[in-house]
Each structure stands twice: as structure tokens, then as C-alpha cells.
Design an enzyme around this catalytic site. Structure first.
Site, short mmCIF file in Angstrom:
data_model
loop_
_atom_site.label_atom_id
_atom_site.label_comp_id
_atom_site.label_asym_id
_atom_site.label_seq_id
_atom_site.Cartn_x
_atom_site.Cartn_y
_atom_site.Cartn_z
N HIS A 193 1.60 5.15 -2.44
CA HIS A 193 1.13 6.07 -3.47
C HIS A 193 2.34 6.63 -4.21
O HIS A 193 3.22 7.22 -3.58
CB HIS A 193 0.31 7.20 -2.85
N ASN B 213 -5.66 9.91 6.47
CA ASN B 213 -6.93 9.22 6.40
C ASN B 213 -6.69 7.71 6.40
O ASN B 213 -5.96 7.23 5.52
CB ASN B 213 -7.66 9.62 5.12
N ARG C 85 1.92 8.54 -7.19
CA ARG C 85 1.46 9.82 -7.78
C ARG C 85 1.67 9.98 -9.28
O ARG C 85 1.30 11.01 -9.84
CB ARG C 85 2.11 11.02 -7.08
N HIS D 112 0.83 -1.21 0.00
CA HIS D 112 0.00 0.00 0.00
C HIS D 112 0.86 1.26 0.00
O HIS D 112 1.29 1.75 1.05
CB HIS D 112 -0.94 0.00 1.21
N GLY E 213 -2.58 12.50 4.43
CA GLY E 213 -1.51 11.55 4.11
C GLY E 213 -0.14 11.95 4.58
O GLY E 213 0.19 13.14 4.64
N ASP F 154 1.14 2.86 3.59
CA ASP F 154 0.27 3.91 3.04
C ASP F 154 1.09 5.18 2.78
O ASP F 154 0.61 6.31 3.03
CB ASP F 154 -0.93 4.20 3.95
#
Ligand SMILES: NC(=O)N[C@@H](CC(=O)O)C(=O)O
Ligand SMILES: [Zn+2]
Ligand SMILES: [Zn+2]
Length: 424
Positions: free
Chosen positions: A59, A275, A61, A57, A321, A302
Site C-alpha cells: 500500500h 487484516n 497511500r 501486495h 495494517g 501487505d
């Protein structure tokens, strides 16, 4: 190549070991082994050697918000954190929601990634929660699993259909659990912190209500259902009950939810905005217990990079985040392993063996025939986390200045040194 002066976790203790690497693969692992003349020696400097970590998990982008992170910068940050496999979430622009978009993403990964990158495809077109993607085509184009991470799926019937389709393909549904009506415009946990700072709150039920709904749907459809970033005691309780009922449900927890709670937020500071939000100490204890007892299966960061400008705004406006790849192992090692609460073996399992098992990925062990895809961690030297030295473009962390040990020093991919940070 012969790796000397390393320690492995074996039979519940750290044991000295040497590893022979041939053609990118582990040929032999022993306490000590003879030398082959002319063989290259890699001195691991007394570090812990472990199979490279897997983070399902993160990100990256790219495409769409390259100012926050790119595939190149994010995977370099991952390597520095000791990770050798990462799974980026699809909340990019465009979303990998069609065969064409997925193929474009795969070719970017092929070009720029410095490690194994297994991307998610979205459940719904544009992650709008309204029209299902063509999961078969996306699977064929290389999707790792399906998720609309970043937003919750609001309609139960829509989630059910997604699970039915995924189950037919033998794929997993991975869920960001958030009921928009309950979460409202909240920016921190609804409770002590929202009252103290006068900020709108997000109740725990915004998460746990979705998990309860989806657990029932997973039971009905037979789909493997995985819960992202579990943050509350009520969620842990629901997952525990669902597992006891034989439902195919798994879950992850982030380092920050294991390490921080709402009382760490002293003022309106967006470095603490994520979140789901940091919740109460009781919630944090339930997450730790849930992980230890196996209700929560593993840890995922995350990693959510954002720009300085974005995070300098009030919590009411800043995006949710924080980054995680470069701080995860040291923070968890320092807090939970150094004090004897967890073993080194437990922590590395939650960062490698467990996530790989949940998603049926090939197992990584320190054994003959395995790829020499390894992480070397200095368990002793103490350093301060310095966000300005992150390789990630995202410098948004609440852990700046924290003293840690357990620092990854070198990452090897199939016998090649992909990153090393000795004395850096
Ligand atoms: N976790 C976060 O706070 N933010 C994530 C989205 C998400 O994981 O839901 C992001 O993309 O920035
Ligand atoms: Zn999410
Ligand atoms: Zn996420």
C-alpha cells in the site's frame, strides 16, 4: 562494471561469484573472471547477490493519504528492503477505478517512483462492490490486475461477473477475502485472544468462506484467481482442494502471518492489528506447511503504513495494517533460513521467481542477458530492527527491537546503485 566478492545461490549452496555488468545488463556470471583494464569494480563485501525481490501486495497511500506514505517514500522503503518491483493496492483516494484516475496514478509513478511500480486497478467503482469498473480501459491504461483489496466483495454474482470480464481480458482477479457478516466489527482473531482481551473477534470462516465461494466461481469462469494474505488453516485446506480440482487459483502469505500468532498479542496494542488478524499457532503451522508444499505460492508483505496517532489508539479504533517492506527479508531469513528450516534459495524464490511466475512477469535470474537489477544481502551481521530508522513514513511494526540478520545492504537497478546502506 565488475561485481566482485559476492555469493549466489546455485545448485543448492552459496557459491562465490563475480558478475560483469554492461549497459545495465548482466553480461557474464562466473566464479571468477579476468579484469578488463579501466573497468569499474563494485566490491559486494561478501554479500548474497540475488535478483531484486518482487512484492505484489503493498500500500503506497498516494493519492489521498500522503501523510501515511507516498510513492516516493514507499518505493524508497522497498528498495531498502531489497525489492525492485512492487504492486500497490487501489484502496487510495481517489481509487484507480477509471481511465483518468489510472492515468493520473501512472504519471505520479513515472514522476516519483524509484523502481518498477505496477499498480492494481479496482474491480468496482470506488471499491463499493456495486458497479464494475471498465476493465478494458483500465488494462489499456496500465493496470497490473484487478482487486478491491481492503474490502471483500460481498455479492457472489458480482464476483462472478468480475471474473468473467477479467478472464476475457486475460487479467487476474486478486481478492481480499472477507465476509462482512461473519467478520462483524471484529478486530482480532476470534478465539483465545478475543476472549483473553475482551475484544470482538473475526472468525477464520470470514476468510475461508469467501475463498471457497470464489474458487468455485473461478472454476466456472476460467479466470485466474489469486488470494491475498491467507491467514488460516481452513483457507489453506480450501485452496489445496481447489488446486487439486484443477482450478486456476493461487495464493500469498505475509511474513507476519508466518512469524506471529494470537498469543504474541499481550495487550490491546494496535501494532498487532492487521487484516486478516494473527490467528492460532495451528493456523500459523498450516500456513508454513501450505507454503512449503506449494498450496500457497509465494510471500507478499501487505506493507500497510499508518500514522503514529492512528496506531496509538485502541485496537477497537485503530486502522488495520502493519509495515513490511523493510523487515520482510531479515525476519524470514533469521527465523526460517538460519535454523536450516528453509534454504536461501527457497526464500528468494518465494520473494521473486514465484510471484513473477504467477503473474506472468518476465523472470529475473542471474544470467547473461538479464537486467542487472540486483539485491545484495549481508547474511551475517546482526542488527536490531529500529522502526525509527525506516524509510517508510509508516513506523507501525510489531517487530521493533527484534534482532535479525540477512539485511539488504544495496539495491541495484539496471546496473545503477539505487540504494546502499553499508554501515548505516
Ligand atoms: N492489511 C491491512 O491490515 N490493511 C490494509 C488493507 C488490506 O490489505 O486489506 C490497509 O490498507 O491498511
Ligand atoms: Zn486485504
Ligand atoms: Zn493489503
Amino acid at each position: 562494471m565488475k561485481i566482485t566478492n559476492a555469493f549466489r545461490w546455485k545448485e543448492n549452496s552459496l557459491q562465490a561469484c563475480e558478475i560483469r555488468v554492461k549497459d545495465g545488463m548482466i553480461a557474464e556470471v562466473k566464479a571468477q573472471m579476468g579484469e578488463v583494464s579501466g573497468e569499474e569494480i563494485f566490491d559486494a563485501g561478501g554479500t548474497l547477490v540475488a535478483p531484486g525481490f518482487t512484492d505484489v501486495h503493498i500500500h503506497l497511500r498516494e493519492p489521498g493519504a500522503e501523510y501515511k506514505e507516498t510513492i516516493a517514500s514507499g518505493t524508497r522503503a522497498a528498495l531498502k528492503g531489497g525489492f525492485t518491483t512492487v504492486c500497490p493496492m487501489p484502496n487510495t483516494s481517489p481509487v484507480p477505478d477509471t481511465k483518468e484516475n489510472m492515468e493520473d496514478l501512472m504519471s505520479r509513478i513515472k514522476k516519483d517512483a524509484v523502481m518498477e511500480v505496477l499498480p492494481y486497478a479496482s474491480i468496482s467503482l470506488g471499491q463499493n462492490g456495486e458497479i464494475l469498473t471498465d476493465m478494458k480501459a483500465l488494462k489499456e491504461a496500465g493496470a497490473f490486475a484487478f482487486t478491491d483489496d481492503g474490502v471483500g466483495i460481498q455479492e457472489a454474482s458480482f464476483m462472478k461477473k468480475a471474473m468473467q470480464n477479467a478472464a476475457l481480458l486475460g487479467m487476474s482477479i486478486v481478492a481480499h477475502c472477507e465476509d462482512n457478516g461473519l467478520a462483524g466489527s471484529g478486530v482480532v482473531h476470534e478465539g483465545e485472544v478475543s476472549e483473553r482481551l475482551g475484544l470482538p473477534g473475526i472468525p477464520s470462516s470470514a476468510e475461508s468462506v469467501h475463498i471457497a465461494r470464489d474458487a468455485i466461481l473461478a472454476g466456472e469462469t476460467g479466470c485466474h484467481y489469486h488470494v491475498c494474505h491467507v491467514s488460516s488453516a481452513s483457507s489453506v485446506r480450501v485452496i489445496r482442494e481447489a488446486k487439486n480440482a484443477g482450478i486456476n487459483i493461487t495464493a500469498e502469505v505475509t511474513p507476519h502471518h508466518l512469524l506471529l500468532n494470537e498469543s504474541d498479542i499481550h495487550k490491546d496494542d494496535a501494532m498487532y492489528k492487521m487484516n486478516p488478524p494473527l490467528r492460532s499457532e495451528e493456523d500459523r503451522q498450516a500456513l508454513i506447511q501450505g507454503l512449503e508444499e506449494g498450496t500457497i505460492d509465494f510471500i507478499a508483505t501487505d506493507h500497510a503504513p499508518h500514522s503514529e496517532d492512528e496506531k496509538q489508539q485502541s485496537m477497537r479504533k485503530a486502522p488495520f495494517g502493519i509495515t513490511g517492506l523493510e523487515t520482510a527479508f531479515p525476519l524470514l531469513y533469521t527465523t526460517f533460513v538460519k535454523n536450516g528450516h528453509w534454504t536461501t534459495g527457497q526464500l528468494t524464490e518465494w520473494l521473486t521467481a514465484k510471484p513473477r511466475k504467477v503473474f506472468s512477469m518476465s523472470q529475473r535470474t542471474l544470467e547473461h542477458g538479464q537486467p542487472a537489477t540486483l539485491t545484495f544481502v549481508d547474511l551475517h551481521t546482526e542488527e536490531e530492527i529500529d522502526r525509527h530508522r525506516f524509510l517508510s513514513k509508516g513506523k507501525n511494526t510489531p517487530f521493533h527491537g527484534v534482532k535479525v540478520s540477512g539485511i539488504p545492504k544495496c539495491t541495484m537497478i539496471e546496473g545503477h546503485i539505487a540504494w546502499e546502506g553499508w554501515n548505516k
